[in-house]
Design a protein around this motif. Structure first.
Motif, short mmCIF file in Angstrom:
data_model
loop_
_atom_site.label_atom_id
_atom_site.label_comp_id
_atom_site.label_asym_id
_atom_site.label_seq_id
_atom_site.Cartn_x
_atom_site.Cartn_y
_atom_site.Cartn_z
N GLU A 173 -10.19 -18.03 -2.79
CA GLU A 173 -9.01 -18.51 -3.50
C GLU A 173 -9.12 -18.16 -4.97
N GLY A 174 -7.98 -17.77 -5.54
CA GLY A 174 -7.97 -17.46 -6.96
C GLY A 174 -6.56 -17.44 -7.50
N THR A 175 -6.45 -17.09 -8.78
CA THR A 175 -5.15 -16.95 -9.42
C THR A 175 -5.08 -15.56 -10.03
N ALA A 176 -3.84 -15.06 -10.15
CA ALA A 176 -3.65 -13.69 -10.62
C ALA A 176 -2.29 -13.56 -11.30
N THR A 177 -2.06 -12.36 -11.82
CA THR A 177 -0.74 -11.98 -12.31
C THR A 177 -0.18 -11.01 -11.28
N ARG A 178 1.01 -11.31 -10.77
CA ARG A 178 1.65 -10.41 -9.82
C ARG A 178 2.60 -9.50 -10.59
N PRO A 205 12.21 -4.20 -9.44
CA PRO A 205 12.50 -4.29 -10.87
C PRO A 205 11.27 -4.79 -11.63
N ASP A 206 11.18 -4.44 -12.88
CA ASP A 206 10.02 -4.79 -13.70
C ASP A 206 9.88 -6.31 -13.79
N ASN A 207 8.83 -6.83 -13.14
CA ASN A 207 8.64 -8.27 -13.08
C ASN A 207 7.16 -8.59 -13.13
N ARG A 208 6.79 -9.57 -13.95
CA ARG A 208 5.41 -10.07 -14.04
C ARG A 208 5.45 -11.57 -13.84
N GLU A 209 4.66 -12.04 -12.90
CA GLU A 209 4.58 -13.48 -12.65
C GLU A 209 3.14 -13.92 -12.84
N GLU A 210 2.92 -14.82 -13.79
CA GLU A 210 1.59 -15.30 -14.12
C GLU A 210 1.18 -16.43 -13.18
N ASP A 211 -0.12 -16.63 -13.05
CA ASP A 211 -0.71 -17.76 -12.33
C ASP A 211 -0.23 -17.90 -10.88
N VAL A 212 -0.16 -16.77 -10.16
CA VAL A 212 0.15 -16.86 -8.74
C VAL A 212 -1.13 -17.18 -7.99
N LYS A 213 -1.02 -17.92 -6.92
CA LYS A 213 -2.18 -18.32 -6.12
C LYS A 213 -2.41 -17.26 -5.05
N VAL A 214 -3.64 -16.77 -4.97
CA VAL A 214 -4.04 -15.76 -3.98
C VAL A 214 -5.05 -16.40 -3.04
N VAL A 215 -4.82 -16.25 -1.74
CA VAL A 215 -5.75 -16.80 -0.76
C VAL A 215 -6.04 -15.72 0.28
N LEU A 216 -7.32 -15.46 0.49
CA LEU A 216 -7.78 -14.58 1.56
C LEU A 216 -8.41 -15.49 2.61
N GLY A 217 -8.12 -15.21 3.88
CA GLY A 217 -8.66 -16.09 4.91
C GLY A 217 -8.86 -15.38 6.23
N ASN A 218 -9.07 -16.18 7.27
CA ASN A 218 -9.27 -15.74 8.63
C ASN A 218 -10.32 -14.63 8.75
N PRO A 219 -11.55 -14.91 8.32
CA PRO A 219 -12.59 -13.88 8.41
C PRO A 219 -12.91 -13.54 9.86
N CYS A 269 0.81 -1.22 0.00
CA CYS A 269 0.00 0.00 0.00
C CYS A 269 0.85 1.27 0.00
N GLN A 270 1.99 1.24 0.66
CA GLN A 270 2.80 2.45 0.77
C GLN A 270 3.39 2.87 -0.57
N ASN A 271 4.01 1.94 -1.27
CA ASN A 271 4.70 2.27 -2.52
C ASN A 271 3.86 2.06 -3.77
N GLN A 272 2.79 1.27 -3.66
CA GLN A 272 1.91 0.98 -4.80
C GLN A 272 2.67 0.38 -5.99
N ASP A 273 3.78 -0.32 -5.71
CA ASP A 273 4.59 -0.86 -6.80
C ASP A 273 4.57 -2.39 -6.85
N ASP A 274 3.69 -2.99 -6.08
CA ASP A 274 3.55 -4.44 -6.05
C ASP A 274 2.06 -4.73 -5.94
N TYR A 275 1.50 -5.35 -7.00
CA TYR A 275 0.06 -5.59 -6.99
C TYR A 275 -0.30 -6.85 -7.77
#
Length: 171
Positions: free
Chosen positions: A122-127, A132-146, A101-107
């Motif tokens: 649960e889902g998949t995304a591109t990070r 440095p300029d980097n794109r990683e496809e098909d990363v696993k995203v998990v939100l939990g502990n509601p 959130c601070q730098n807004q350079d990783d999403y």
């Protein structure tokens, strides 16, 4: 004489095109005044942007991203938690989340949620890491502990490819 032949040729081609288009109906089509609604299984909340609102007055990059995150969220299903990310609250199935959130350079972008229920999302995304300029496809995203926060069930943990991340940590 050539101009007249040319006009006749163009008129002939136009007439043939009109005939060809007039004959373009699906095979075995039976026209009827009675129409049958066959799309009975569509969940209106599954449509991208369903029930979303946007803010036309975003004054900086953070507000614009938050407005975009909110605009791409679906309404919460009864009992399903929401997610809060970098000041944006009440997000459900957003297609973008900020990891720093601070730098807004990783999403994470183009998130496709496989599940979003009362226990886990649960889902998949591109990070995308800007420097440095980097794109990683098909990363696993998990939100939990509601947890219940101010009367609303909210996911409180995030992991990306099995590693916990805390987007608001650097604020």
């Amino acid at each position: 004489m050539i101009a007249t032949s040319s006009r006749k040729a163009v008129a002939g081609v136009a007439a043939l095109a009109a005939l060809a288009l007039a004959g373009c109906t699906p095979p075995h089509q039976n026209d009827s005044a009675e129409k049958i609604d066959t799309a009975t299984s569509q969940d209106p909340t599954s449509l991208k942007g369903a029930g979303a609102t946007t803010s036309a007055k975003a004054t900086n990059v953070t507000e614009a991203r938050q407005a975009q995150e909110q605009a791409t969220s679906s309404p919460a299903a009864a009992g399903a938690p929401v997610f809060n990310n970098c000041g944006a609250t009440g997000l459900v199935r957003p297609d973008r989340l900020t990891v720093d959130c601070q730098n807004q350079d990783d999403y994470l972008e183009n998130i496709v949620w496989d599940q979003w229920n009362e226990d886990i999302a649960e889902g998949t995304a591109t990070r995308v890491v800007v420097s440095p300029d980097n794109r990683e496809e098909d990363v696993k995203v998990v939100l939990g502990n509601p947890e219940n926060i101010d009367g609303q069930l909210v996911f409180t943990t995030v992991s990306v490819n099995g590693q916990p991340v805390v987007p608001d940590n650097n604020y």
